[in-house]
Design a protein around this motif. Sequence first.
Motif, PDB file in Angstrom:
ATOM      1  N   ILE A   6      -3.336   6.911  -9.010  1.00  0.00           N
ATOM      2  CA  ILE A   6      -4.231   6.010  -8.288  1.00  0.00           C
ATOM      3  C   ILE A   6      -5.665   6.429  -8.616  1.00  0.00           C
ATOM      4  O   ILE A   6      -6.037   7.593  -8.452  1.00  0.00           O
ATOM      5  CB  ILE A   6      -3.969   6.091  -6.769  1.00  0.00           C
ATOM      6  CG1 ILE A   6      -2.564   5.549  -6.473  1.00  0.00           C
ATOM      7  CG2 ILE A   6      -5.038   5.327  -5.986  1.00  0.00           C
ATOM      8  CD1 ILE A   6      -2.153   5.660  -5.022  1.00  0.00           C
ATOM      9  N   ARG A 107      -3.966   0.765 -10.093  1.00  0.00           N
ATOM     10  CA  ARG A 107      -4.220   0.695  -8.643  1.00  0.00           C
ATOM     11  C   ARG A 107      -5.295   1.707  -8.299  1.00  0.00           C
ATOM     12  O   ARG A 107      -5.283   2.837  -8.809  1.00  0.00           O
ATOM     13  CB  ARG A 107      -2.944   1.013  -7.864  1.00  0.00           C
ATOM     14  CG  ARG A 107      -1.805   0.031  -8.199  1.00  0.00           C
ATOM     15  CD  ARG A 107      -0.613   0.231  -7.292  1.00  0.00           C
ATOM     16  NE  ARG A 107      -0.178   1.610  -7.269  1.00  0.00           N
ATOM     17  CZ  ARG A 107       0.365   2.198  -6.199  1.00  0.00           C
ATOM     18  NH1 ARG A 107       0.541   1.529  -5.085  1.00  0.00           N
ATOM     19  NH2 ARG A 107       0.742   3.457  -6.248  1.00  0.00           N
ATOM     20  N   ALA A 307      -5.131   3.968   0.276  1.00  0.00           N
ATOM     21  CA  ALA A 307      -4.098   3.884  -0.771  1.00  0.00           C
ATOM     22  C   ALA A 307      -2.797   3.334  -0.203  1.00  0.00           C
ATOM     23  O   ALA A 307      -2.042   2.643  -0.909  1.00  0.00           O
ATOM     24  CB  ALA A 307      -3.865   5.261  -1.400  1.00  0.00           C
TER      25      ALA A 307
END
Length: 312
Positions: A6, A107, A307
Amino acid sequence: MSNDAIGVLVMSYGTPESLDSVEEYYTHIRRGNAPSPEQLKELVDRYEEIAGGVFPLRENTDRQVSSLQDKLDTVETGRYRCYQGLKHARPYIEDGVQRMAQDGIKRAVGIVLAPHFSTMSVASYNKRAMQEAEKHGIEMSCVDSYHLHPSLIQALAERVRDGIDAVSAKAGGAEVKVLFSAHSLPVRIRQVGDPYEEQLLETSRAVAEAARAGSWQFTWQSAGRTNEPWLGPDIMETMSSLAEGGEKALLAAPVGFVSDHLEVLYDLDIEAMAHAERLGISFGRIRMLNSDPLYMETLADSIREAAAKLPS
Ligand SMILES: CC1=C(CCC(=O)O)c2cc3nc(cc4[nH]c(cc5[nH]c(cc1n2)c(C)c5CCC(=O)O)c(CCC(=O)O)c4C)C(CCC(=O)O)=C3C
Ligand SMILES: [Fe+2]
């Protein structure tokens, strides 16, 4: 190439890279309008006064980003990968997102190194980040604010406690009043129901309580020099009226900022300090958070929360 990590876009205001780039920086802040030679000289002079022409915010932001990476790695190695993105200097917010895209990041989370949300500050960072992320097909979730995170409050309260003791000792044991402060914004933010003022008061109240500060108030600082009205009272006025009322010792707690930079090292340490000397009162300011572990914990928690909202 896809990357499971991420991406974390760590955003900060930005500062020039050298004295030669102050004009470009100032022009960017003024949305493309170059400053007059007098305005430029005034800003260059302020940078020369705080650190002889170096830019402490650059090193501080670099260190915050690497400390945050270390903190996130202790949670789970390799899961998060930090990138820097600055509002008014290189690497710009868009540059940071482009680097993520080059690394195959799909992401990401965005977070600003400023705890309080405003339509004129954090909202504009997040908007630029999301727009660039969309261009590269990156799913991004941004943190809006973390102004009441318990670790942030604890870190600030420790600094206020230490600051009260230091100023009180300087003032022969006098009672110290805490002046919480933040960057002023144009008064028009009130027309859009901006949460900035309310969040700043909430942080101030929580820190004052945790530090058991006897007496405190909130005041603004560093207002822009434009024709429209800015939120007040300014810290200089507040200091004058408190001194007139018999206050002997003041501690500035700039809770709207997290680093040592111009608005702290010049506006408070040089300008407000000189004002206190003229008024004949004792004055100090709290140490800034910079890479404090409790601040890194605040950021890491906020990132994990954002997240969790990403599609898996
Ligand atoms: C809300 C806010 C924060 C806190 C939240 C956040 O961090 O985002 C902040 C932080 C900072 N502001 C900084 C520097 C400057 N800000 C300026 C001007 C302005 N700031 C504004 C807002 C904010 N600013 C606004 C609405 C203007 C007027 C622009 C216009 O005309 O529309 C100017 C121009 C000259 C002047 O007015 O002094 C300078 C040099 C530095 C870096 C110092 C360094 O390099 O060490 C930092 C951390
Ligand atoms: Fe500013």
